[in-house]
Design a protein around this motif. Structure first.
Motif, PDB file in Angstrom:
ATOM      1  N   LEU A 137      -4.679   0.027  -1.430  1.00 25.66           N
ATOM      2  CA  LEU A 137      -4.551  -0.899  -1.300  1.00 25.66           C
ATOM      3  C   LEU A 137      -3.171  -1.165  -0.574  1.00 25.66           C
ATOM      4  O   LEU A 137      -3.176  -1.688   0.201  1.00 25.66           O
ATOM      5  N   SER A 138      -2.037  -1.269  -1.204  1.00 23.51           N
ATOM      6  CA  SER A 138      -0.841  -1.239  -1.055  1.00 23.51           C
ATOM      7  C   SER A 138      -0.416  -0.988  -0.154  1.00 23.51           C
ATOM      8  O   SER A 138       0.420  -1.056   1.042  1.00 23.51           O
ATOM      9  N   THR A 139      -0.435   0.655  -0.205  1.00 26.15           N
ATOM     10  CA  THR A 139      -0.479   1.598   0.631  1.00 26.15           C
ATOM     11  C   THR A 139      -1.161   1.010   2.594  1.00 26.15           C
ATOM     12  O   THR A 139      -0.361   1.142   3.413  1.00 26.15           O
ATOM     13  N   LYS A 140      -2.189   1.208   1.712  1.00 28.69           N
ATOM     14  CA  LYS A 140      -3.401   0.436   3.589  1.00 28.69           C
ATOM     15  C   LYS A 140      -2.262  -0.528   3.755  1.00 28.69           C
ATOM     16  O   LYS A 140      -1.493  -0.658   4.924  1.00 28.69           O
ATOM     17  N   LEU A 141      -1.800  -1.734   3.053  1.00 27.58           N
ATOM     18  CA  LEU A 141      -0.950  -2.850   3.436  1.00 27.58           C
ATOM     19  C   LEU A 141       0.248  -2.339   4.255  1.00 27.58           C
ATOM     20  O   LEU A 141       0.736  -3.139   5.521  1.00 27.58           O
ATOM     21  N   LYS A 195       9.853   2.735   9.367  1.00 29.42           N
ATOM     22  CA  LYS A 195       8.677   4.099   9.291  1.00 29.42           C
ATOM     23  C   LYS A 195       9.531   4.817   7.756  1.00 29.42           C
ATOM     24  O   LYS A 195       8.822   5.459   6.997  1.00 29.42           O
ATOM     25  N   ASP A 196      10.997   4.448   7.638  1.00 30.74           N
ATOM     26  CA  ASP A 196      11.229   5.461   6.663  1.00 30.74           C
ATOM     27  C   ASP A 196      10.824   4.472   5.285  1.00 30.74           C
ATOM     28  O   ASP A 196      10.754   4.858   4.288  1.00 30.74           O
ATOM     29  N   VAL A 197      10.136   3.828   5.194  1.00 23.63           N
ATOM     30  CA  VAL A 197       9.550   2.557   4.402  1.00 23.63           C
ATOM     31  C   VAL A 197       8.344   3.183   3.358  1.00 23.63           C
ATOM     32  O   VAL A 197       7.472   4.164   4.417  1.00 23.63           O
ATOM     33  N   THR A 198       8.307   4.165   2.379  1.00 27.81           N
ATOM     34  CA  THR A 198       7.309   4.779   1.554  1.00 27.81           C
ATOM     35  C   THR A 198       6.494   3.521   1.291  1.00 27.81           C
ATOM     36  O   THR A 198       6.867   3.008   0.271  1.00 27.81           O
ATOM     37  N   PRO A 199       4.973   4.758   0.277  1.00 22.29           N
ATOM     38  CA  PRO A 199       4.624   3.481  -1.052  1.00 22.29           C
ATOM     39  C   PRO A 199       5.090   4.374  -2.337  1.00 22.29           C
ATOM     40  O   PRO A 199       5.267   2.998  -2.792  1.00 22.29           O
ATOM     41  N   ASP A 200       6.314   4.548  -2.434  1.00 17.82           N
ATOM     42  CA  ASP A 200       7.336   4.478  -3.649  1.00 17.82           C
ATOM     43  C   ASP A 200       7.959   3.904  -3.223  1.00 17.82           C
ATOM     44  O   ASP A 200       7.963   3.361  -4.543  1.00 17.82           O
ATOM     45  N   ASP A 201       8.392   3.538  -1.874  1.00 17.10           N
ATOM     46  CA  ASP A 201       9.394   2.357  -2.295  1.00 17.10           C
ATOM     47  C   ASP A 201       8.677   1.390  -2.911  1.00 17.10           C
ATOM     48  O   ASP A 201       9.068   0.488  -2.973  1.00 17.10           O
ATOM     49  N   ILE A 202       7.440   0.718  -2.274  1.00 21.71           N
ATOM     50  CA  ILE A 202       6.812  -0.541  -2.968  1.00 21.71           C
ATOM     51  C   ILE A 202       6.366  -0.081  -3.746  1.00 21.71           C
ATOM     52  O   ILE A 202       6.176  -1.667  -5.133  1.00 21.71           O
ATOM     53  N   ALA A 203       5.981   0.227  -5.380  1.00 24.89           N
ATOM     54  CA  ALA A 203       5.785   1.018  -5.984  1.00 24.89           C
ATOM     55  C   ALA A 203       7.006   0.031  -6.284  1.00 24.89           C
ATOM     56  O   ALA A 203       7.278  -0.637  -7.878  1.00 24.89           O
TER      57      ALA A 203
END
Length: 197
Positions: free
Chosen positions: A133-137, A149-157
């Motif tokens: 869900l965080s990836t979808k957001l 666009k450079d931000v990745t799901p790993d950056d969110i984690a």
């Protein structure tokens, strides 16, 4: 002369079940507060004391500490999932920010419930769903142009890990306790994530 028992029959059964559910909910709420504060160091005796019941009452409903921990963690991560799903219904450019602020608040209040602390007891399917869900957001915000666009799901984690670290430091360092420095740190993270408009 005998009097009919108020708990006989279907209505009585419903009352017993309802009371049992209320008592179970009270135990789980007490456990959440205790584990959130003390993490794995907390005992079932600590939970029973917080709930105002005898340890035997707790053991009748939960076979062991692991069973109680799993129920508490399931509720905690389900709330985060609900928050992410709610954020999905709002403006796409704001959803990720709303979600991260909610995560920050939850971790600040209940840092002892974060997944890494509990290892295999953490509800892996819920954790995986939450990451999805965080990836979808993130993708929604990127499509709107509010997040780089450079931000990745790993950056969110990594952002969540960083918040957890700041919050933990505030809890153990008396000079920082209560200052809510995680909010300032989150603002720094979000500035790095945002596109310059």
């Amino acid at each position: 002369m005998s009097f009919p028992c108020a708990l006989n029959g279907p209505e009585g059964d419903d009352t017993v079940r309802r009371d049992a559910a209320i008592n179970r909910g009270r135990l789980v709420s007490a456990a959440e507060a205790v584990f959130a504060q003390h993490g794995p160091a907390a005992t079932l005796e600590d939970v029973a004391k917080a709930a105002g019941v005898a340890p035997a009452t707790l053991y009748r409903r939960f076979a062991n500490k692991d069973a109680l921990v799993q129920e508490v963690l399931h509720g905690f991560f389900q709330r985060l999932i609900d928050a992410a799903e709610t954020a999905m219904t709002g403006p796409p450019e704001a959803g990720l920010e709303i979600f991260l602020r909610t995560v920050g608040l939850e971790l600040a209040e209940k840092g002892g419930l974060s997944a890494p602390i509990w290892g295999e007891l953490a509800p892996r399917p819920l954790v995986k769903h939450l990451r999805g869900l965080s990836t979808k957001l993130l993708r929604n915000a990127q499509r709107e142009g509010s997040i780089s666009k450079d931000v990745t799901p790993d950056d969110i984690a990594a952002a969540v890990w960083a918040l957890r670290g700041v919050i933990h430091s505030e809890r153990v360092d008396p000079s920082r306790r209560g200052r809510e420095l995680w909010r300032r740190h989150l603002e720094t993270i979000l500035r790095d994530f945002r596109n310059d408009l």
